[in-house]
Design a protein around this motif. Structure first.
Motif, PDB file in Angstrom:
ATOM      1  N   ALA A 215       0.777  -0.875  -0.052  1.00 45.16           N
ATOM      2  CA  ALA A 215      -0.231  -0.512  -0.061  1.00 45.16           C
ATOM      3  C   ALA A 215       0.796   0.906   0.001  1.00 45.16           C
ATOM      4  CB  ALA A 215      -0.467  -0.058   1.023  1.00 45.16           C
ATOM      5  N   ASN A 216       1.009   1.642  -1.326  1.00 48.80           N
ATOM      6  CA  ASN A 216       1.479   3.375  -1.188  1.00 48.80           C
ATOM      7  C   ASN A 216       1.020   4.153  -0.586  1.00 48.80           C
ATOM      8  OD1 ASN A 216       4.381   1.843  -2.184  1.00 48.80           O
ATOM      9  ND2 ASN A 216       2.220   1.539  -4.462  1.00 48.80           N
ATOM     10  N   LEU A 217       2.093   5.426   0.153  1.00 47.27           N
ATOM     11  CA  LEU A 217       1.211   6.067   1.311  1.00 47.27           C
ATOM     12  C   LEU A 217       1.640   7.320   0.241  1.00 47.27           C
ATOM     13  CD1 LEU A 217       0.675   3.857   3.746  1.00 47.27           C
ATOM     14  CD2 LEU A 217      -1.430   4.644   2.171  1.00 47.27           C
ATOM     15  N   GLN A 218       1.179   8.514   0.127  1.00 45.36           N
ATOM     16  CA  GLN A 218       2.057   9.387   0.142  1.00 45.36           C
ATOM     17  C   GLN A 218       1.416  10.824   1.022  1.00 45.36           C
ATOM     18  OE1 GLN A 218       5.012  10.575  -2.010  1.00 45.36           O
ATOM     19  NE2 GLN A 218       4.713  12.580  -0.688  1.00 45.36           N
ATOM     20  N   VAL A 219       2.235  11.318   1.692  1.00 49.56           N
ATOM     21  CA  VAL A 219       1.863  12.155   3.086  1.00 49.56           C
ATOM     22  C   VAL A 219       1.511  12.890   3.476  1.00 49.56           C
ATOM     23  CG1 VAL A 219       1.641  11.724   6.132  1.00 49.56           C
ATOM     24  CG2 VAL A 219       1.363   9.800   4.728  1.00 49.56           C
ATOM     25  N   LYS A 220       0.607  13.857   3.242  1.00 46.32           N
ATOM     26  CA  LYS A 220       1.598  15.954   3.330  1.00 46.32           C
ATOM     27  C   LYS A 220       2.664  15.490   4.718  1.00 46.32           C
ATOM     28  CE  LYS A 220      -3.641  16.344   2.676  1.00 46.32           C
ATOM     29  NZ  LYS A 220      -5.051  16.716   3.605  1.00 46.32           N
ATOM     30  N   PRO A 221       3.471  16.588   4.292  1.00 49.98           N
ATOM     31  CA  PRO A 221       4.480  16.863   5.240  1.00 49.98           C
ATOM     32  C   PRO A 221       3.751  17.325   6.377  1.00 49.98           C
ATOM     33  CG  PRO A 221       5.254  18.312   3.087  1.00 49.98           C
ATOM     34  CD  PRO A 221       3.640  17.374   3.220  1.00 49.98           C
ATOM     35  N   ASP A 222       2.965  18.027   6.455  1.00 53.25           N
ATOM     36  CA  ASP A 222       2.754  19.121   8.025  1.00 53.25           C
ATOM     37  C   ASP A 222       1.391  17.365   8.644  1.00 53.25           C
ATOM     38  OD1 ASP A 222       0.284  19.453   6.173  1.00 53.25           O
ATOM     39  OD2 ASP A 222      -0.615  20.388   7.518  1.00 53.25           O
ATOM     40  N   GLN A 223       1.188  16.443   7.939  1.00 54.95           N
ATOM     41  CA  GLN A 223       0.980  15.022   8.243  1.00 54.95           C
ATOM     42  C   GLN A 223       1.327  14.268   8.684  1.00 54.95           C
ATOM     43  OE1 GLN A 223      -2.660  15.351   9.599  1.00 54.95           O
ATOM     44  NE2 GLN A 223      -1.941  17.635   9.179  1.00 54.95           N
ATOM     45  N   GLU A 224       3.132  14.205   8.662  1.00 54.95           N
ATOM     46  CA  GLU A 224       3.247  13.247   9.059  1.00 54.95           C
ATOM     47  C   GLU A 224       3.712  12.353  10.179  1.00 54.95           C
ATOM     48  OE1 GLU A 224       8.178  11.684   7.779  1.00 54.95           O
ATOM     49  OE2 GLU A 224       7.301  12.567   6.403  1.00 54.95           O
ATOM     50  N   GLN A 225       4.034  13.313  11.331  1.00 55.39           N
ATOM     51  CA  GLN A 225       4.181  12.686  12.554  1.00 55.39           C
ATOM     52  C   GLN A 225       2.690  12.045  12.858  1.00 55.39           C
ATOM     53  OE1 GLN A 225       6.927  12.658  14.192  1.00 55.39           O
ATOM     54  NE2 GLN A 225       5.153  11.260  15.786  1.00 55.39           N
ATOM     55  N   ALA A 226       1.643  13.133  13.021  1.00 53.74           N
ATOM     56  CA  ALA A 226       0.112  12.428  13.350  1.00 53.74           C
ATOM     57  C   ALA A 226      -0.351  10.873  12.243  1.00 53.74           C
ATOM     58  CB  ALA A 226      -0.554  13.321  12.992  1.00 53.74           C
ATOM     59  N   PHE A 227       0.346  10.640  11.219  1.00 48.46           N
ATOM     60  CA  PHE A 227       0.084   9.740  10.147  1.00 48.46           C
ATOM     61  C   PHE A 227       1.092   8.611  11.347  1.00 48.46           C
ATOM     62  CE2 PHE A 227       2.478   7.036   7.701  1.00 48.46           C
ATOM     63  CZ  PHE A 227       1.535   6.071   6.944  1.00 48.46           C
ATOM     64  N   LEU A 228       2.412   8.638  11.468  1.00 46.04           N
ATOM     65  CA  LEU A 228       2.829   7.512  11.944  1.00 46.04           C
ATOM     66  C   LEU A 228       2.735   6.901  13.205  1.00 46.04           C
ATOM     67  CD1 LEU A 228       6.829   9.238  11.030  1.00 46.04           C
ATOM     68  CD2 LEU A 228       5.349   6.711   9.781  1.00 46.04           C
ATOM     69  N   GLU A 229       1.791   8.119  14.193  1.00 41.91           N
ATOM     70  CA  GLU A 229       1.332   8.326  15.680  1.00 41.91           C
ATOM     71  C   GLU A 229       0.443   7.118  15.289  1.00 41.91           C
ATOM     72  OE1 GLU A 229       0.095  11.603  17.074  1.00 41.91           O
ATOM     73  OE2 GLU A 229       2.638  11.872  17.483  1.00 41.91           O
ATOM     74  N   GLU A 230      -0.747   7.182  14.605  1.00 37.66           N
ATOM     75  CA  GLU A 230      -1.806   6.187  13.868  1.00 37.66           C
ATOM     76  C   GLU A 230      -1.256   5.516  13.251  1.00 37.66           C
ATOM     77  OE1 GLU A 230      -4.884   6.771  14.855  1.00 37.66           O
ATOM     78  OE2 GLU A 230      -3.883   8.501  15.875  1.00 37.66           O
ATOM     79  N   ALA A 231      -0.473   5.171  12.441  1.00 38.21           N
ATOM     80  CA  ALA A 231       0.400   4.206  12.067  1.00 38.21           C
ATOM     81  C   ALA A 231       0.450   3.109  12.657  1.00 38.21           C
ATOM     82  CB  ALA A 231       1.151   4.369  10.594  1.00 38.21           C
ATOM     83  N   LYS A 232       1.543   3.262  14.070  1.00 37.28           N
ATOM     84  CA  LYS A 232       2.220   2.573  14.854  1.00 37.28           C
ATOM     85  C   LYS A 232       0.899   2.244  15.323  1.00 37.28           C
ATOM     86  CE  LYS A 232       4.626   2.555  19.266  1.00 37.28           C
ATOM     87  NZ  LYS A 232       5.728   3.539  19.738  1.00 37.28           N
ATOM     88  N   LYS A 233      -0.832   2.196  15.556  1.00 36.22           N
ATOM     89  CA  LYS A 233      -1.397   1.851  16.853  1.00 36.22           C
ATOM     90  C   LYS A 233      -1.852   0.739  14.777  1.00 36.22           C
ATOM     91  CE  LYS A 233      -2.993   5.980  18.530  1.00 36.22           C
ATOM     92  NZ  LYS A 233      -3.993   6.454  18.203  1.00 36.22           N
ATOM     93  N   LEU A 234      -2.083   0.520  14.185  1.00 34.20           N
ATOM     94  CA  LEU A 234      -2.562   0.127  13.317  1.00 34.20           C
ATOM     95  C   LEU A 234      -1.687  -1.195  13.347  1.00 34.20           C
ATOM     96  CD1 LEU A 234      -4.783  -1.004  10.681  1.00 34.20           C
ATOM     97  CD2 LEU A 234      -3.172   0.575   9.393  1.00 34.20           C
ATOM     98  N   ILE A 235      -0.476  -1.179  12.755  1.00 30.08           N
ATOM     99  CA  ILE A 235       0.453  -2.177  12.932  1.00 30.08           C
ATOM    100  C   ILE A 235       0.176  -2.586  14.266  1.00 30.08           C
ATOM    101  CG2 ILE A 235       3.636  -2.251  12.454  1.00 30.08           C
ATOM    102  CD1 ILE A 235       3.863   0.247  11.290  1.00 30.08           C
ATOM    103  N   GLN A 236       0.592  -2.935  15.415  1.00 27.97           N
ATOM    104  CA  GLN A 236       0.498  -3.203  16.266  1.00 27.97           C
ATOM    105  C   GLN A 236      -0.232  -4.050  16.544  1.00 27.97           C
ATOM    106  OE1 GLN A 236       0.998  -0.229  19.710  1.00 27.97           O
ATOM    107  NE2 GLN A 236       3.132  -0.820  19.287  1.00 27.97           N
ATOM    108  N   ALA A 237      -2.022  -3.880  15.637  1.00 32.54           N
ATOM    109  CA  ALA A 237      -2.689  -4.273  16.131  1.00 32.54           C
ATOM    110  C   ALA A 237      -3.016  -5.913  14.811  1.00 32.54           C
ATOM    111  CB  ALA A 237      -3.972  -3.695  16.510  1.00 32.54           C
TER     112      ALA A 237
END
Length: 98
Positions: A6-28
């Motif tokens: 799944a290729n994702l292009q993340v907005k520069p100002d949203q990268e940290q928020a994306f990573l925080e949510e992605a971490k939850k998704l990955i663990q679960a």
């Protein structure tokens, strides 16, 4: 076995928020029955570009994942992070015999 990129292009100002949510998704997702691997990779060539590499036992495991609470919760938040539409590639995990 099935493999998803799944290729994702993340907005520069949203990268940290994306990573925080992605971490939850990955663990679960890693805890799900039928999951073999679930990793987020960051491009070394393109800023803000990530690839989620998923390996699943079969299509049924993917279907269960796609309806899971953690996946649907991430999917609801994802549009705020994305600079471009998601690009999805699905592969058979069986090697091609040459």
């Amino acid at each position: 076995m099935m493999i998803i990129h799944a290729n994702l292009q993340v907005k520069p100002d949203q990268e940290q928020a994306f990573l925080e949510e992605a971490k939850k998704l990955i663990q679960a997702s890693r805890a799900e029955a039928g999951n073999i691997r679930y990793d987020l990779m960051k491009s070394t060539e393109q800023a803000g570009h990530f690839t989620m590499v998923e390996v699943w036992k079969d299509a049924e495991a993917i279907a269960a994942h796609n309806t899971s609470e953690h996946f649907t919760a991430f999917g609801q938040k994802a549009p705020a992070f994305m600079a471009a539409p998601l690009e999805l590639n699905v592969f058979s995990g069986e090697p091609v015999k040459a």
